[in-house]
Design a protein around this motif. Structure first.
Motif, short mmCIF file in Angstrom:
data_model
loop_
_atom_site.label_atom_id
_atom_site.label_comp_id
_atom_site.label_asym_id
_atom_site.label_seq_id
_atom_site.Cartn_x
_atom_site.Cartn_y
_atom_site.Cartn_z
N LEU A 74 0.87 -1.18 0.00
CA LEU A 74 0.00 0.00 0.00
C LEU A 74 0.90 1.23 0.00
O LEU A 74 1.60 1.49 0.98
CB LEU A 74 -0.90 0.01 1.23
CG LEU A 74 -1.83 -1.19 1.36
CD1 LEU A 74 -2.56 -1.16 2.69
CD2 LEU A 74 -2.80 -1.25 0.21
N ALA A 81 -2.63 0.71 -4.17
CA ALA A 81 -2.30 -0.66 -3.80
C ALA A 81 -1.69 -1.33 -5.02
O ALA A 81 -2.15 -1.11 -6.15
CB ALA A 81 -3.55 -1.42 -3.35
N TYR A 94 -6.80 2.49 -2.91
CA TYR A 94 -7.29 2.01 -1.62
C TYR A 94 -7.71 3.21 -0.80
O TYR A 94 -7.27 4.34 -1.04
CB TYR A 94 -6.25 1.17 -0.88
CG TYR A 94 -5.08 1.95 -0.31
CD1 TYR A 94 -5.14 2.52 0.95
CD2 TYR A 94 -3.91 2.11 -1.05
CE1 TYR A 94 -4.07 3.23 1.47
CE2 TYR A 94 -2.84 2.81 -0.54
CZ TYR A 94 -2.93 3.37 0.72
OH TYR A 94 -1.86 4.07 1.22
N THR A 95 -8.58 2.97 0.18
CA THR A 95 -8.99 4.03 1.09
C THR A 95 -8.91 3.52 2.53
O THR A 95 -9.18 2.35 2.81
CB THR A 95 -10.44 4.50 0.83
OG1 THR A 95 -11.31 3.37 0.88
CG2 THR A 95 -10.57 5.18 -0.52
N LEU A 102 -10.15 -0.58 5.93
CA LEU A 102 -9.41 -0.55 4.67
C LEU A 102 -10.29 -1.09 3.55
O LEU A 102 -10.91 -2.14 3.70
CB LEU A 102 -8.15 -1.42 4.79
CG LEU A 102 -7.37 -1.71 3.52
CD1 LEU A 102 -6.71 -0.44 2.98
CD2 LEU A 102 -6.30 -2.78 3.77
N ARG A 103 -10.35 -0.36 2.46
CA ARG A 103 -11.05 -0.83 1.25
C ARG A 103 -10.07 -0.78 0.11
O ARG A 103 -9.42 0.23 -0.13
CB ARG A 103 -12.25 0.07 0.93
CG ARG A 103 -13.37 -0.02 1.94
CD ARG A 103 -14.10 -1.32 1.94
NE ARG A 103 -14.75 -1.52 0.66
CZ ARG A 103 -15.15 -2.69 0.20
NH1 ARG A 103 -15.00 -3.77 0.91
NH2 ARG A 103 -15.73 -2.80 -0.96
N LEU A 104 -9.97 -1.88 -0.62
CA LEU A 104 -9.10 -1.98 -1.78
C LEU A 104 -9.95 -2.01 -3.04
O LEU A 104 -10.98 -2.67 -3.07
CB LEU A 104 -8.27 -3.27 -1.71
CG LEU A 104 -7.31 -3.36 -0.53
CD1 LEU A 104 -6.93 -4.80 -0.28
CD2 LEU A 104 -6.10 -2.52 -0.79
N LEU A 127 -8.76 -9.76 -1.17
CA LEU A 127 -8.44 -8.33 -1.23
C LEU A 127 -9.68 -7.50 -1.55
O LEU A 127 -9.90 -6.45 -0.95
CB LEU A 127 -7.35 -8.07 -2.28
CG LEU A 127 -5.96 -8.67 -1.99
CD1 LEU A 127 -5.01 -8.36 -3.14
CD2 LEU A 127 -5.40 -8.16 -0.67
N ASN A 128 -10.49 -7.98 -2.47
CA ASN A 128 -11.70 -7.25 -2.86
C ASN A 128 -12.76 -7.23 -1.76
O ASN A 128 -13.56 -6.30 -1.69
CB ASN A 128 -12.27 -7.80 -4.16
CG ASN A 128 -11.46 -7.38 -5.36
OD1 ASN A 128 -11.08 -6.22 -5.49
ND2 ASN A 128 -11.18 -8.32 -6.25
#
Length: 161
Positions: A74, A81, A94-95, A102-104, A127-128
């Motif tokens: 990251l 990412a 990513y946020t 965490l959001r990817l 990851l999603n």
């Protein structure tokens, strides 16, 4: 020495001295220490960003052996990412909405012909689906929604990036 020469020299010395006087030694790691880096304490937890996180477990099971170990990085500053999902490379935004969240994605991948796409697909799904994370020492655990039971994926910080 003529006055015309001393004045610019004094001004230059003042400009060089001012930043040195305002340097806060507390911002430096191990400020004032002359010990070798081997003698310095190791951080208790790895930072989330700018660390190569290598996959160790998927859905509570040891990650299957692959030719190239899947990893995630990251990037700080760009909120990007990137990594490898065994064979194919991926990247995307990513946020971090709050501590532990965490959001990817959306993540895009290359489309190389790979011998085993099962591990790659499972890693990309993890990851999603990730919405929460926890770091303990050098281990990053990714979780779906608000669950903290079995992590979607467990990754370990490594020396190389």
């Amino acid at each position: 020495m003529p006055l015309a020469f001393r004045l610019p020299a004094a001004a230059a010395a003042l400009l060089l001295l001012a930043p040195a006087c305002s340097y806060d030694l507390s911002e430096r790691p191990n400020a004032g220490s002359t010990a070798n880096s081997a003698d310095r304490p190791v951080p208790t937890s790895a930072p989330l960003r700018n660390v190569r996180w290598e996959l160790r477990e998927l859905d509570g099971q040891p990650a299957p052996a692959t030719e190239q170990r899947p990893f995630l990085v990251l990037r700080d500053g760009r909120a990007r990412a990137e990594g490898r999902a065994a064979c194919n490379r991926f990247s995307g935004p990513y946020t971090l909405a709050a501590e532990g969240r965490l959001r990817l994605g959306p993540l895009v991948t290359t489309r190389s012909a790979c011998p085993d796409l099962a591990t790659e697909g499972a890693f990309m799904r993890a990851l999603n689906q990730a919405q929460r994370y926890r770091i303990q020492g050098n281990t990053l655990s990714l979780y779906a929604a608000d669950t903290r039971e079995v992590p979607l994926a467990t990754l370990q910080a490594t020396a190389g990036e």
